[in-house]
Design an enzyme around this catalytic site. Structure first.
Site, short mmCIF file in Angstrom:
data_model
loop_
_atom_site.label_atom_id
_atom_site.label_comp_id
_atom_site.label_asym_id
_atom_site.label_seq_id
_atom_site.Cartn_x
_atom_site.Cartn_y
_atom_site.Cartn_z
CB CYS A 79 -0.14 17.44 18.17
SG CYS A 79 0.18 16.59 16.65
CD GLU A 117 7.21 12.34 19.92
OE1 GLU A 117 7.67 12.01 18.82
OE2 GLU A 117 6.01 12.18 20.24
#
Ligand SMILES: C[S@@+](CC[C@H](N)C(=O)[O-])C[C@H]1O[C@@H](n2cnc3c(N)ncnc32)[C@H](O)[C@@H]1O
Length: 325
Positions: A79, A117
């Site tokens: 991320c 995810e």
């Protein structure tokens, strides 16, 4: 050759293979047609457990036109690299990030399912525009009414407080009444049930090290009736029998406190088996759901565990998803 109902999977950002392990644990017929990772230790661990699966390497370099067909794309994409180009418009720009490569590949290959995810932080105010962008990009390439949910490992049978954001989409949209979040499972175990029977002596802190923790961190006396978790940063022993999020060993946030022996405090690191049990693997005398290559040391294996998917949760999630489709 894959059988008719076999789900063909492309495992992006594979790590140790959380999706493969989860599907296997859930007994869902599947065939992984390829995976993608770039870290040597992840590749070694993956290939030791799932030999002969092609690694397509750096996702940014994959030519989507050369990939075999697959039905499910999975990916716990890193991320950090979200770009803030375009900030002036008040919107995050995902161009040039790894998420964009997921979109590029899935727009072309159109797998029936996508499971992603990421950290729960994407739901927070600061990163919310990024999540909105992810959802709108998935919509744009054909995955309508995508669902997402924060799932915590402790709600599915593993005594770990590990919250992660899961995003799932089906090409054309999810059916009415579809719910991504599986029903919670009552936690019947505690951290002590996940520990080694005879932990290696090398894991224990010396008396001098324990004295130093008391001195520097003003830690409580390590006096417990059953093995529990010590939260290094909050300086607390968790009495609920749950541990905090397993992280790579260098973050160093967790210790096991054991009952005193001859009036002496007992404090230690998690073993590698313990790391992986807390990530949902069964590792006992009879069953070893993951094998460790001898080339990977404590730090490397611990790092993989800290970055991995809870395979117990993933198996519950896959069963729940496919029971509704
Ligand atoms: C959060 S971990 C995923 C963990 C995985 N789901 C598991 O169960 O172990 C992210 C993974 O993405 C990999 N990665 C980072 N950049 C990548 C890239 N450009 N192409 C492919 N994989 C990449 C990292 O090496 C890391 O293993």
């Amino acid at each position: 050759m894959a059988k008719k109902n076999t789900i063909r999977v492309f495992e992006g950002f594979a790590g140790y293979g959380g999706a493969s392990f989860g599907l296997k644990k859930a007994n869902i017929p599947h065939k992984v047609i390829g995976y993608s990772d770039i870290e040597q230790e992840a590749i070694e661990l993956y290939e030791y457990n799932f030999p002969n699966i092609r690694n397509y390497g750096d996702i940014t370099q994959i030519d989507e036109k050369k990939l075999p067909d697959f039905d499910l794309f999975t990916g716990g994409f890193p991320c950090q690299p979200f770009s803030t180009v375009g900030k002036m418009l008040g919107e995050l720009d995902t161009r040039g990030t790894l998420f964009n490569d997921i979109i590029r590949i899935c727009a072309y290959k159109q797998p029936r399912f996508i499971l992603l995810e990421n950290v729960k932080g994407l739901l927070g105010k600061k990163h919310r525009p990024t999540l909105d962008k992810i959802i709108s990009e998935l919509n744009r390439i054909g995955y309508k009414n995508v669902q997402y949910a924060v799932l915590n490992s402790k709600n599915y049978g593993v005594p770990q407080n590990r919250e992660r954001l899961w995003i799932f989409g089906q090409l054309g949209g999810l059916p009415d009444g579809f719910v991504l979040e599986p029903p919670h499972i009552e936690l019947k175990c505690r951290i002590k049930d996940f520990l080694d029977k005879n932990p290696d002596e090398g894991l224990y802190r010396t008396q001098a090290q324990i004295d130093r923790i008391h001195e520097i961190r003003n830690a409580p006396v390590f006096d417990v009736d059953e093995p529990l978790c010590y939260d290094y940063y909050n300086r607390k022993i968790r009495t609920d029998g749950i541990c905090m999020t397993v992280t790579p060993p260098e973050h160093n946030i967790m210790r096991i406190v054991e009952p005193m022996v001859n009036g002496k405090e007992r404090l230690r690191k998690l073993s590698i088996d313990e790391h992986f049990r807390l990530m949902g693997f069964i590792l006992d005398d009879k069953t070893r759901e993951i094998k460790f290559p001898p080339t990977l040391n404590y730090t490397k294996l611990g790092r993989r565990a800290g970055n991995g998917w809870d395979v117990n949760l993933v198996s519950v999630l896959f069963k729940h998803i496919f029971s509704q489709l």
